[in-house]
Design a protein around this motif. Structure first.
Motif, PDB file in Angstrom:
ATOM      1  N   LEU A   1      15.067  -6.154   8.031  1.00  0.00           N
ATOM      2  CA  LEU A   1      14.367  -4.994   8.559  1.00  0.00           C
ATOM      3  C   LEU A   1      12.901  -5.357   8.803  1.00  0.00           C
ATOM      4  N   PRO A   2      12.200  -4.592   9.637  1.00  0.00           N
ATOM      5  CA  PRO A   2      10.795  -4.920   9.919  1.00  0.00           C
ATOM      6  C   PRO A   2       9.879  -4.841   8.703  1.00  0.00           C
ATOM      7  N   GLN A   3      10.235  -4.031   7.693  1.00  0.00           N
ATOM      8  CA  GLN A   3       9.446  -3.860   6.482  1.00  0.00           C
ATOM      9  C   GLN A   3      10.388  -3.859   5.275  1.00  0.00           C
ATOM     10  N   PRO A   4       9.866  -4.049   4.061  1.00  0.00           N
ATOM     11  CA  PRO A   4      10.745  -4.083   2.882  1.00  0.00           C
ATOM     12  C   PRO A   4      11.486  -2.779   2.616  1.00  0.00           C
ATOM     13  N   PHE A   5      10.891  -1.626   2.985  1.00  0.00           N
ATOM     14  CA  PHE A   5      11.631  -0.376   2.794  1.00  0.00           C
ATOM     15  C   PHE A   5      11.144   0.675   3.777  1.00  0.00           C
ATOM     16  N   PHE A   6      12.024   1.634   4.047  1.00  0.00           N
ATOM     17  CA  PHE A   6      11.730   2.726   4.961  1.00  0.00           C
ATOM     18  C   PHE A   6      12.305   4.020   4.401  1.00  0.00           C
ATOM     19  N   ALA A   7      11.677   5.133   4.753  1.00  0.00           N
ATOM     20  CA  ALA A   7      12.287   6.438   4.537  1.00  0.00           C
ATOM     21  C   ALA A   7      13.273   6.696   5.675  1.00  0.00           C
ATOM     22  N   LEU A   8      14.280   7.491   5.391  1.00  0.00           N
ATOM     23  CA  LEU A   8      15.272   7.885   6.396  1.00  0.00           C
ATOM     24  C   LEU A   8      15.343   9.405   6.445  1.00  0.00           C
ATOM     25  N   GLU A   9      15.557   9.943   7.625  1.00  0.00           N
ATOM     26  CA  GLU A   9      15.740  11.385   7.757  1.00  0.00           C
ATOM     27  C   GLU A   9      17.191  11.718   7.420  1.00  0.00           C
ATOM     28  N   ASP A  10      17.389  12.414   6.300  1.00  0.00           N
ATOM     29  CA  ASP A  10      18.754  12.776   5.931  1.00  0.00           C
ATOM     30  C   ASP A  10      19.120  14.126   6.561  1.00  0.00           C
ATOM     31  N   ALA A  11      20.381  14.252   6.903  1.00  0.00           N
ATOM     32  CA  ALA A  11      20.923  15.483   7.484  1.00  0.00           C
ATOM     33  C   ALA A  11      22.394  15.531   7.098  1.00  0.00           C
TER      34      ALA A  11
ATOM     35  N   PRO B   1       0.835  -1.207   0.000  1.00  0.00           N
ATOM     36  CA  PRO B   1       0.000   0.000   0.000  1.00  0.00           C
ATOM     37  C   PRO B   1       0.873   1.262   0.000  1.00  0.00           C
ATOM     38  N   LEU B   2       0.318   2.343  -0.517  1.00  0.00           N
ATOM     39  CA  LEU B   2       0.987   3.635  -0.475  1.00  0.00           C
ATOM     40  C   LEU B   2       1.409   3.939   0.962  1.00  0.00           C
ATOM     41  N   GLN B   3       2.663   4.328   1.132  1.00  0.00           N
ATOM     42  CA  GLN B   3       3.149   4.555   2.490  1.00  0.00           C
ATOM     43  C   GLN B   3       4.386   5.427   2.517  1.00  0.00           C
ATOM     44  N   MET B   4       4.592   6.033   3.684  1.00  0.00           N
ATOM     45  CA  MET B   4       5.835   6.717   3.992  1.00  0.00           C
ATOM     46  C   MET B   4       6.154   6.350   5.438  1.00  0.00           C
ATOM     47  N   ARG B   5       6.944   5.309   5.600  1.00  0.00           N
ATOM     48  CA  ARG B   5       7.310   4.809   6.923  1.00  0.00           C
ATOM     49  C   ARG B   5       8.750   5.184   7.231  1.00  0.00           C
ATOM     50  N   TYR B   6       8.961   5.656   8.431  1.00  0.00           N
ATOM     51  CA  TYR B   6      10.308   5.848   8.941  1.00  0.00           C
ATOM     52  C   TYR B   6      10.593   4.728   9.947  1.00  0.00           C
ATOM     53  N   PRO B   7      11.844   4.523  10.325  1.00  0.00           N
ATOM     54  CA  PRO B   7      12.152   3.471  11.303  1.00  0.00           C
ATOM     55  C   PRO B   7      11.320   3.638  12.574  1.00  0.00           C
ATOM     56  N   PRO B   8      11.127   2.540  13.326  1.00  0.00           N
ATOM     57  CA  PRO B   8      10.276   2.573  14.519  1.00  0.00           C
ATOM     58  C   PRO B   8      10.559   3.782  15.401  1.00  0.00           C
ATOM     59  N   GLY B   9       9.477   4.465  15.771  1.00  0.00           N
ATOM     60  CA  GLY B   9       9.602   5.693  16.556  1.00  0.00           C
ATOM     61  C   GLY B   9       9.446   6.936  15.709  1.00  0.00           C
TER      62      GLY B   9
ATOM     63  N   ASP C   1      15.262  -3.339   1.972  1.00  0.00           N
ATOM     64  CA  ASP C   1      15.740  -4.660   2.373  1.00  0.00           C
ATOM     65  C   ASP C   1      15.590  -5.580   1.162  1.00  0.00           C
ATOM     66  N   ARG C   2      16.670  -5.752   0.409  1.00  0.00           N
ATOM     67  CA  ARG C   2      16.604  -6.528  -0.827  1.00  0.00           C
ATOM     68  C   ARG C   2      16.258  -7.986  -0.564  1.00  0.00           C
ATOM     69  N   GLY C   3      16.600  -8.492   0.608  1.00  0.00           N
ATOM     70  CA  GLY C   3      16.309  -9.890   0.930  1.00  0.00           C
ATOM     71  C   GLY C   3      14.827 -10.180   1.010  1.00  0.00           C
ATOM     72  N   GLN C   4      14.006  -9.162   1.324  1.00  0.00           N
ATOM     73  CA  GLN C   4      12.559  -9.368   1.379  1.00  0.00           C
ATOM     74  C   GLN C   4      11.929  -9.327  -0.010  1.00  0.00           C
ATOM     75  N   LEU C   5      12.714  -8.904  -0.994  1.00  0.00           N
ATOM     76  CA  LEU C   5      12.241  -8.884  -2.377  1.00  0.00           C
ATOM     77  C   LEU C   5      12.766 -10.082  -3.158  1.00  0.00           C
ATOM     78  N   ASP C   6      14.011 -10.458  -2.876  1.00  0.00           N
ATOM     79  CA  ASP C   6      14.662 -11.575  -3.557  1.00  0.00           C
ATOM     80  C   ASP C   6      15.450 -12.376  -2.520  1.00  0.00           C
ATOM     81  N   PRO C   7      15.005 -13.590  -2.176  1.00  0.00           N
ATOM     82  CA  PRO C   7      15.684 -14.380  -1.140  1.00  0.00           C
ATOM     83  C   PRO C   7      17.172 -14.593  -1.414  1.00  0.00           C
ATOM     84  N   ALA C   8      17.575 -14.537  -2.678  1.00  0.00           N
ATOM     85  CA  ALA C   8      18.991 -14.714  -3.008  1.00  0.00           C
ATOM     86  C   ALA C   8      19.835 -13.552  -2.511  1.00  0.00           C
ATOM     87  N   GLN C   9      19.188 -12.435  -2.139  1.00  0.00           N
ATOM     88  CA  GLN C   9      19.918 -11.271  -1.653  1.00  0.00           C
ATOM     89  C   GLN C   9      19.690 -11.040  -0.158  1.00  0.00           C
ATOM     90  N   ALA C  10      19.464 -12.108   0.572  1.00  0.00           N
ATOM     91  CA  ALA C  10      19.223 -12.005   2.015  1.00  0.00           C
ATOM     92  C   ALA C  10      20.365 -11.241   2.691  1.00  0.00           C
TER      93      ALA C  10
END
Length: 431
Positions: free
Chosen positions: A298-308, A83-91, A320-329
């Motif tokens: 990682l808890p989800q396949p991808f996350f946004a990160l706060e850049d500074a 689903p459409l999302q913008m998730r940052y790491p937990p917290g 997390d490429r491993g959650q998309l392709d097991p060969a890249q765990a």
């Protein structure tokens, strides 16, 4: 039978070639590299198969998805739909659209968003409502930053939502990016029906996602695909076109703007077009690959990160490429868009800084010490999609020669969908 040369085996050139063959033309596809895909392709590094960048498709990318089906790609196996999302790491901020009919999915995503204050949510609702009322379009273009200021978007919402979305979609900073193009992207994500707004994460490498299958489809139908075949000279001769002396009825130039301008430069009638292409500026994209043990996840396949950048936090998204392709765990891919400043750093220094950023963001110190790392920078990943930029049409002043590429005139920025749409439009002009 019309004999057509397609110069450039990126997504746009492959799309043009498939469409031309489908319309009955004899096609020869020229690609200077040994791998198809252009600026969205597979690369081999130290025995690993990686991509030169990380891409996300949208459910609204109808042209790309239809063409992938045409050449035999199974969408269910090729991409992971989320689903459409913008998730940052937990917290951090969590904005996730539930699987509800539009526009309820967006309304509930906003109501349930974590990490945003009431003022932020009201600002986003105000902006989305106004944009929908405007038909997600502008009569007069302006920078994205100006548009957001016009609608009183809060600094926190700009930092956590609008700026990362703008960088990811347009690869151009807010201060100069085209608001008109940005709104078109938002229309087909935040403003789209639920399924069209889904984010599609490639499970395969980018060449396997479409170009490889396109080449096989073309060859099965008699087309010629030439890899490692750089076209150096283009000449008009009695109504036909000579590519390094080889004659064709028509030509699709699906190379980069720089390579296209170089081929057209000797042709007097193309002078205005060459001048237009020379005015383009470019933005790089850097991808940092971090390899950990196969059990790292990682808890989800991808996350946004706060850049500074001032504190060495360059990463904007992590996959997390491993959650998309097991060969890249255990393999993480961290993306830095509009990465000119980051790419100027020594690669080892940049990679270590990004690993430290990821470790801090997830509160997992072990992520600061990857077993292997690699930085890949595509220096001219996209043109700078600035406000008011005039992009060339597919048609040219030269009879029988058309352009294809994500840089041509269209409502989207330099995305895979824009490349495919341009290739299809170029083919239609010739047949």
């Amino acid at each position: 039978m019309l004999n057509v040369a397609v110069v450039g085996g990126g997504w746009s050139g492959c799309a043009a070639a498939v469409e031309l063959v489908r319309r009955g033309a004899a096609v020869t596809l020229f690609e200077a590299a040994r791998t198809l895909g252009g600026r969205a392709r597979r690369i081999d590094v130290a025995g690993r198969t990686l991509d030169n960048g990380q891409h996300i498709l949208l459910g609204a990318y109808a042209s790309s998805l239809k063409l992938m089906r045409t050449v035999g790609i199974d969408r269910g196996r090729a991409v992971l739909s989320v689903p459409l999302q913008m998730r940052y790491p937990p917290g951090g901020m969590q904005f996730v659209a539930p699987r509800l009919p539009a526009p309820l999915h967006l309304a509930f995503a906003l109501l349930g968003a974590k990490g945003l204050d009431r003022e932020d949510k009201l600002a986003m609702a105000r902006f989305s409502t106004a944009a929908r009322w405007m038909g997600w379009s502008l009569d007069n273009d302006c920078p994205v930053a100006e548009l957001l200021e016009r609608f009183d978007q809060t600094p926190r919402l700009v930092d956590l939502m609008w700026r990362p979305l703008c960088l990811a979609a347009l690869n151009t900073p807010l201060e100069s990016a085209s608001a008109k193009v940005f709104l078109a992207v938002l229309r087909d994500s935040l403003g789209a029906r639920r399924q069209a707004s889904d984010m599609l994460l490639p499970r395969h490498d980018l060449s396997a996602l479409f170009p490889d299958a396109a080449a096989q489809w073309l060859q099965q139908r008699g087309a010629i695909v030439r890899l490692g075949a750089k076209v150096s000279q283009l000449q008009e001769n009695n109504g036909r076109w000579l590519l390094d002396g080889e004659a064709f009825d028509k030509v699709v130039l699906a190379a980069s703007p720089v390579a296209t301008a170089a081929l057209l430069a000797p042709l007097p009638a193309a002078a205005p077009l060459v001048e237009q292409l020379a005015a383009f500026t470019y933005e790089p994209i850097t991808t940092c690959y971090l390899q950990y043990g196969a059990g790292v996840r990682l808890p989800q396949p991808f996350f946004a990160l706060e850049d500074a950048p001032a504190t060495g936090h360059w990463g904007q998204f992590v996959f997390d490429r491993g959650q998309l392709d097991p060969a890249q765990a255990g393999l993480l891919a961290v993306v830095v868009s509009a990465s000119g400043e980051a790419a100027a750093l020594p690669q080892q220094e940049l990679a270590q800084a990004i690993a430290a950023q990821v470790a801090q963001a997830f509160g997992r110190p072990e992520l600061g010490s990857p077993a292997w790392l690699k930085v890949v920078t595509e220096k001219r990943a996209t043109y700078a999609c600035t406000a008011g930029l005039v992009r060339p049409a597919n048609a040219t002043p030269l009879d029988g020669l058309v352009l294809a590429g994500d840089y041509t005139a269209g409502e989207y920025p330099a995305t895979l969908e824009m490349a495919v749409r341009s290739g299809l439009a170029a083919a239609a002009l010739l047949h």
